[in-house]
Scaffold this motif. Structure first.
Motif, short mmCIF file in Angstrom:
data_model
loop_
_atom_site.label_atom_id
_atom_site.label_comp_id
_atom_site.label_asym_id
_atom_site.label_seq_id
_atom_site.Cartn_x
_atom_site.Cartn_y
_atom_site.Cartn_z
N THR A 1 0.82 -1.21 0.00
CA THR A 1 0.00 0.00 0.00
C THR A 1 0.86 1.26 0.00
N LEU A 2 2.06 1.15 0.56
CA LEU A 2 2.98 2.29 0.61
C LEU A 2 3.81 2.41 -0.67
N GLY A 3 3.54 1.53 -1.65
CA GLY A 3 4.24 1.61 -2.92
C GLY A 3 5.58 0.91 -2.95
N LYS A 4 5.88 0.10 -1.94
CA LYS A 4 7.15 -0.63 -1.90
C LYS A 4 7.02 -1.98 -2.61
N ASN A 5 8.06 -2.37 -3.31
CA ASN A 5 8.06 -3.63 -4.06
C ASN A 5 8.75 -4.75 -3.28
N TYR A 6 8.00 -5.83 -3.10
CA TYR A 6 8.51 -7.00 -2.39
C TYR A 6 8.54 -8.20 -3.34
N LEU A 7 9.69 -8.85 -3.41
CA LEU A 7 9.77 -10.10 -4.16
C LEU A 7 9.18 -11.20 -3.29
N GLU B 1 -0.13 -8.08 5.79
CA GLU B 1 0.02 -6.66 5.46
C GLU B 1 -1.26 -5.95 5.88
N LYS B 2 -1.12 -4.96 6.73
CA LYS B 2 -2.27 -4.18 7.18
C LYS B 2 -2.65 -3.16 6.11
N PHE B 3 -3.78 -2.52 6.28
CA PHE B 3 -4.25 -1.56 5.29
C PHE B 3 -3.42 -0.28 5.27
N ASP B 4 -2.60 -0.07 6.31
CA ASP B 4 -1.72 1.11 6.30
C ASP B 4 -0.37 0.81 5.62
N GLY B 5 -0.22 -0.43 5.10
CA GLY B 5 0.99 -0.78 4.38
C GLY B 5 2.10 -1.38 5.22
N THR B 6 1.89 -1.51 6.52
CA THR B 6 2.89 -2.13 7.39
C THR B 6 2.67 -3.64 7.47
N PHE B 7 3.75 -4.35 7.77
CA PHE B 7 3.70 -5.82 7.85
C PHE B 7 3.96 -6.28 9.28
N GLU B 8 3.47 -7.48 9.58
CA GLU B 8 3.78 -8.08 10.88
C GLU B 8 3.67 -9.59 10.77
N ILE B 9 4.30 -10.28 11.72
CA ILE B 9 4.18 -11.73 11.83
C ILE B 9 3.00 -12.04 12.74
N LEU B 10 2.05 -12.81 12.23
CA LEU B 10 0.90 -13.21 13.03
C LEU B 10 1.08 -14.67 13.45
N SER B 11 0.97 -14.93 14.75
CA SER B 11 1.07 -16.29 15.26
C SER B 11 -0.32 -16.75 15.70
N TRP B 12 -0.90 -17.67 14.94
CA TRP B 12 -2.25 -18.13 15.26
C TRP B 12 -2.29 -18.87 16.60
N ASN B 13 -1.22 -19.56 16.96
CA ASN B 13 -1.18 -20.25 18.25
C ASN B 13 -1.30 -19.28 19.43
N ASN B 14 -0.86 -18.03 19.22
CA ASN B 14 -0.90 -17.04 20.30
C ASN B 14 -2.24 -16.32 20.43
N ILE B 15 -3.04 -16.34 19.36
CA ILE B 15 -4.29 -15.57 19.41
C ILE B 15 -5.55 -16.40 19.17
N ASN B 16 -5.41 -17.67 18.73
CA ASN B 16 -6.60 -18.43 18.37
C ASN B 16 -7.57 -18.62 19.54
N HIS B 17 -7.03 -18.71 20.76
CA HIS B 17 -7.89 -18.94 21.92
C HIS B 17 -8.89 -17.80 22.12
#
Length: 268
Positions: A111-117, A233-249
């Protein structure tokens, strides 16, 4: 918390459908509680290596495939990037499977216009490149380690303890494994910089990571065998690692609470 996690893009890798180590149940949960405009499957989605040796395909694995196809039919742009365990498909790319585009690599513009391979990453693995037979032996050893991991966690669960990854523990404790991961991350980041990308999104080594190397944003999706992680990737263009084991509960507990509330209201 919202009942649905919404993202611009979701990147997942190393599901290894066709193996007993695949945590298809958790992936189906994640798909149920998440939505995105784009979904990138970053290699080793179907483990053809394992299926050739011993055919294993339970209903849950079929459900994962059907869920992905359904997402594509309902408007999610789905891209399947080939990995080493599903490399048999490389001879046919680029091609479409339903509404899913299958290819070797792709460039994602944030979203921020950055190119990721976006690429699985096995082409930069020295073991894969120069000693493929050794990689296959390693795959067998990893399967044995996962079985041992399941046994350890069976007894941990009996004692009321949370899930613990033996494989992940060994990755951090074995010096050569730590060096291998570090070298892999630097090699891919160097390639991305050389090709003038802003970042690289990959998988392959089952080690989720978000870090910068000399101005290059290196993102690794992790896996759905041990860690159950994704790059989002969030709608503001930032990225994060999501761990389903940590939030699924949080989602499961909310669902259970709602069911109990309905039962209570009916009983009243």
């Amino acid at each position: 918390m919202s009942e649905i996690l919404k993202y611009k893009s979701i990147f997942i890798s190393d599901i290894h459908l066709g193996t007993k180590g695949c945590q298809a149940d958790k992936l189906l949960e994640f798909f149920k509680y998440s939505r995105s405009e784009k979904l990138y499957l970053v290699g080793d989605i179907i483990d053809v290596w394992a299926l050739k040796k011993n055919f294993y395909w339970p209903q849950q694995h079929n459900d994962v495939v059907q869920k992905i196809l359904r997402k594509a039919r309902h408007g999610t742009k789905v891209f399947y990037i080939i990995g080493n365990h599903d490399e048999i498909f490389r001879k046919f790319i680029p091609m479409f499977f339903g509404d899913i585009k299958i290819l070797n690599r792709i460039v994602h513009k944030s979203t921020l216009g950055k190119n990721y391979l976006v690429v699985h990453g096995d082409a930069w693995d020295g073991v894969m490149k120069y000693a493929k037979w050794l990689s296959k032996i390693g795959s067998i050893a990893y399967g044995i380690l996962l079985k041992l991991n399941n046994l350890v966690n069976f007894f941990r669960k009996l004692n009321g303890k949370e899930y613990w990854s033996l494989a992940k523990y060994l990755k951090y404790k074995v010096k050569n494994a730590v060096k291998y991961i570090g070298d892999y991350e630097k090699t891919l980041s160097h390639y991305a910089k050389k090709k003038k990308f802003d970042g690289i999104i990959c998988g392959h080594i089952h080690h989720a990571e978000d870090r910068d190397f000399n101005g290059i944003n290196y993102l690794n999706c992790g896996d759905w065998v041990e860690s159950c992680t994704a790059v989002v990737e969030k709608f503001d263009g930032t990225f994060e690692i999501l761990s389903w084991n940590n939030i699924n509960h949080k989602f499961i507990e909310k669902k259970s609470t709602s069911i109990e509330k309905i039962k209570f209201q009916k009983a009243s």
